[in-house]
Write an enzyme that holds these catalytic residues in place. Structure first.
Site, PDB file in Angstrom:
ATOM      1  N   SER A  13       0.854  -1.191   0.000  1.00 49.95           N
ATOM      2  CA  SER A  13       0.000   0.000   0.000  1.00 49.95           C
ATOM      3  C   SER A  13       0.894   1.247   0.000  1.00 49.95           C
ATOM      4  CB  SER A  13      -0.915  -0.021   1.216  1.00 49.95           C
ATOM      5  OG  SER A  13      -0.132  -0.067   2.380  1.00 49.95           O
ATOM      6  N   LEU A  15       1.493   3.424  -2.356  1.00 51.33           N
ATOM      7  CA  LEU A  15       2.305   3.685  -3.554  1.00 51.33           C
ATOM      8  C   LEU A  15       1.920   5.021  -4.200  1.00 51.33           C
ATOM      9  CD1 LEU A  15       2.548   0.221  -5.346  1.00 51.33           C
ATOM     10  CD2 LEU A  15       4.310   1.430  -4.072  1.00 51.33           C
ATOM     11  N   LYS A  17      -1.479   5.792  -5.287  1.00 54.64           N
ATOM     12  CA  LYS A  17      -2.473   5.586  -6.352  1.00 54.64           C
ATOM     13  C   LYS A  17      -3.311   6.832  -6.605  1.00 54.64           C
ATOM     14  CE  LYS A  17      -4.657   2.142  -4.941  1.00 54.64           C
ATOM     15  NZ  LYS A  17      -5.145   1.402  -4.054  1.00 54.64           N
ATOM     16  N   LYS A 222      11.099  -6.864 -20.004  1.00 54.24           N
ATOM     17  CA  LYS A 222      10.833  -8.084 -19.244  1.00 54.24           C
ATOM     18  C   LYS A 222       9.429  -8.023 -18.605  1.00 54.24           C
ATOM     19  CE  LYS A 222      13.018 -10.601 -15.464  1.00 54.24           C
ATOM     20  NZ  LYS A 222      14.165 -10.529 -14.558  1.00 54.24           N
ATOM     21  N   CYS A 379     -11.091  26.562  11.912  1.00 52.44           N
ATOM     22  CA  CYS A 379     -12.130  25.789  12.596  1.00 52.44           C
ATOM     23  C   CYS A 379     -11.847  25.746  14.097  1.00 52.44           C
ATOM     24  CB  CYS A 379     -12.253  24.407  11.953  1.00 52.44           C
ATOM     25  SG  CYS A 379     -13.896  23.709  12.205  1.00 52.44           S
ATOM     26  N   HIS A 513     -13.104  25.443   6.451  1.00 52.89           N
ATOM     27  CA  HIS A 513     -11.806  24.867   6.068  1.00 52.89           C
ATOM     28  C   HIS A 513     -11.383  25.364   4.681  1.00 52.89           C
ATOM     29  CE1 HIS A 513     -11.252  21.989   9.358  1.00 52.89           C
ATOM     30  NE2 HIS A 513     -12.575  21.924   9.368  1.00 52.89           N
ATOM     31  N   GLU A 515      -8.579  25.396   3.336  1.00 46.39           N
ATOM     32  CA  GLU A 515      -7.546  24.556   2.710  1.00 46.39           C
ATOM     33  C   GLU A 515      -8.138  23.568   1.711  1.00 46.39           C
ATOM     34  OE1 GLU A 515      -8.641  24.324   5.791  1.00 46.39           O
ATOM     35  OE2 GLU A 515      -8.454  22.314   6.653  1.00 46.39           O
TER      36      GLU A 515
HETATM   37  N1  GLN Z   1     -14.112  20.218  17.374  1.00 44.81           N
HETATM   38  C1  GLN Z   1     -14.638  21.398  16.796  1.00 44.81           C
HETATM   39  C2  GLN Z   1     -16.097  21.247  16.412  1.00 44.81           C
HETATM   40  O1  GLN Z   1     -16.587  20.164  16.254  1.00 44.81           O
HETATM   41  C3  GLN Z   1     -13.833  21.843  15.590  1.00 44.81           C
HETATM   42  C4  GLN Z   1     -13.886  20.874  14.455  1.00 44.81           C
HETATM   43  C5  GLN Z   1     -12.837  21.151  13.418  1.00 44.81           C
HETATM   44  O2  GLN Z   1     -11.842  21.809  13.678  1.00 44.81           O
HETATM   45  N2  GLN Z   1     -13.015  20.620  12.240  1.00 44.81           N
HETATM   46  O3  GLN Z   1     -16.783  22.227  16.256  1.00 44.81           O
END
Ligand code: GLN
Length: 541
Positions: A13, A15, A17, A222, A379, A513, A515
């Site tokens: 595992s 690798l 993918k 080969k 978050c 989030h 990111e």
């Molecule tokens: N634990 C926090 C919540 O549930 C923050 C969650 C997180 O950072 N994704 O609100």
């Protein structure tokens, strides 16, 4: 016409993918094709949302609120195509759907079996919710030979008959290890792995061979001979310095050409300008910045996959290399933050769960706030920033989060009701934990004149969420009086989404989030801005 490419893995595992699939999709896209990537995961959890980040790495959240495998993050970062709920399925979900149908009586009279009921459900999933894509790339999790993977392999075997062998392609990713004592690359594990696939009725059309050393032509020959694959479809995949170099490397090894040849398609060569540009920026940075990420799952960096990529994208946007200093927040319980944070140019507290480690995160926030070091709270990192400000700026003694038990001053509390579009979502303290957080994309309105408004350059944004707790609006006025600005709110004004400290050089906390939406060719504005502020900090010296 939609063609299907199935990607399996053999020998061991890890690798890569997911990266291989995403890179091939990027190459096909660069040739002008419309692509979509999907992943079939053989484990029994309905989704990865209930697994520990140590076990499974990051949970990637889609706009439509699915908690999915982190490979979907690679898919989005390489193609820019937003993944959906219908792009990731597990054994657990397949079985629970089939069993629910059985209970409803949908199969009345039948004995429910792996073949055909489970395999049919898998095949339906693979072909559902498509929009005239030229290519759908389907990655099968796990390694060929695992018991759990068998129904998936059987389903993709059957699909070649259903949709036509000429519309399907099987790509197998294997390892060609270098045995130092013999000074040789060994092809036997690849041969065995292909044999295993053949025993399940699947003849691979292409082999992607992960290796640490150059794969000489003699070994390619080969492998081709022993595994019954065309020689130009044996693609060496050496370790790359950066993941964003992989599409270029694959192209140089003839991967996309071999795929087009397999399907009998005459396509123009790919336009790889974007990838070449990213590669140049990554290999020739003009400087370095040091970012401390103060979190809990620092032992397994996959737990923060999208985050480290997004920081990297912020570096690409500013032509600097981002050096990431992963710090376990618990060390601040014994050591002073100063000993670990003095040299860094930016501090980030990422998402997280539970009380353990939270004290150290609050200390890191305090250090960043008091010292004027750029701070980015994501978050949980925003919630910690609010608790810190409540305690130390607004003088609210005992300020805390109900996530850690009952508290006198719940500046962060469990959310039991909120609106998703026009629908009211309701939760209770003792309800199910799986799939019940505030998940997926929600709109947010940015306050006029705020830092985030100028960073985004627009008044309304949409970002993805995954959390159960929320900053308590009862405390907004006291926090604002103490210098914390609530600069992003849900459009109905009920949920605080962003805080900032206008007096600070760069202090932003976001409940979502960001990111998850950053791409190397389109870095997220918050990461670009945070890294720019950190570059400025580094110049202050
Ligand atoms: N634990 C926090 C919540 O549930 C923050 C969650 C997180 O950072 N994704 O609100």
């Amino acid at each position: 016409m939609t063609r299907f490419i199935f990607i399996t893995g053999g020998v061991v595992s890890s690798l890569g993918k997911g990266l291989a699939s995403a890179s091939l999709a990027a190459l096909l896209q660069a040739r002008g094709f419309k692509v979509r990537l999907r992943k079939l995961d053989p484990y029994i959890n309905v989704d990865p949302g209930t697994m520990s980040p140590y076990q499974h790495g990051e949970v990637y959240v889609t706009d439509d609120g699915a908690e999915t495998d982190l490979d979907l993050g690679h898919y989005e970062r390489f193609t820019g195509v937003a993944c959906r709920k219908s792009d990731n399925v597990t054994t657990g979900r397949i079985y629970s759907n089939v069993i629910a149908k059985e209970r409803r009586g949908d199969y009345l009279g039948a004995t429910i079996q792996v073949i055909p009921h489970i395999t049919d459900a898998i095949k339906q999933f693979v072909q559902a919710d498509l929009e005239d894509e030229d290519f759908v790339l389907v990655e099968i999790g796990g390694t060929v030979g695992d018991i759990e993977g068998l129904p998936f392999l059987e389903a993709i075997r059957q699909l070649a008959t259903d949709i036509g062998r000429s519309n399907t392609m099987y790509i197998h990713l294997t390892l060609v290890p270098f045995i130092a004592a013999a000074g040789e690359l060994k092809t036997k594990p690849t041969q065995h792995s292909v044999k295993e696939l053949l025993s399940l009725g699947i003849q691979p059309d292409m082999l992607v061979c992960r290796c640490e050393h150059e794969l000489p032509m003699s070994e390619r020959k080969k492998i081709a001979l022993f595994c019954n694959v065309r020689q130009d479809a044996v693609i060496p995949a050496l370790d790359a310095a950066s993941i964003y170099e992989v599409p270029i490397r694959y192209h140089n090894e003839g991967m996309d050409a071999a795929v087009c040849r397999h399907f009998g398609i005459d396509a123009p060569p790919p336009n790889l300008t974007v990838w070449k540009d990213i590669h140049i920026r990554k290999t020739k940075p003009e400087g370095d910045v040091q970012i401390a990420i103060v979190g809990k799952y620092t032992g397994l960096l996959d737990a923060y996959k999208s985050l480290s990529e997004a920081l990297d994208h912020g570096g690409i946007a500013n032509n600097v290399r981002v050096r990431m200093n992963w710090i376990d927040s618990e060390i601040f319980e014994d050591d002073r933050p100063l000993d670990h944070l003095e040299e860094v140019h930016g501090i980030l507290v990422p998402g997280g769960f539970g009380e353990r480690g939270s004290r150290g995160k609050i200390q890191a926030v305090r250090f960043a706030r008091e010292r004027g070091v750029p701070y980015f709270g994501i978050c949980f990192g925003m919630q910690m920033a609010v608790i810190e400000a409540a305690r130390n700026l607004a003088g609210i003694e005992g300020a805390g989060s109900t996530e850690f038990g009952t508290c006198k001053e719940p500046v962060v509390g469990l959310m039991t009701e909120w609106l998703r579009g026009n629908a009211l979502e309701k939760r209770s303290a003792n309800g199910n934990l799986g799939g019940t957080m505030r998940l997926g994309a929600y709109p947010c309105t940015l306050a006029e004149g705020s830092r985030v408004r100028s960073i985004y350059g627009e008044a309304e944004i949409s970002e993805r969420h995954r959390h159960r707790y929320e900053v308590n609006t009862d405390y907004v006025s006291r926090l604002e009086a103490a210098g914390v600005r609530f600069s992003g709110m849900s459009p109905d004004g009920v949920l605080p989404e962003i805080i900032e400290i206008p007096e600070h050089p760069w202090f932003v906390g976001v409940q979502f989030h960001p990111e998850l939406k950053s791409k190397p060719f389109d870095p997220h504005p918050l990461f670009t801005s945070f890294i720019r502020a950190s570059v400025n900090q580094s110049r202050l010296g």
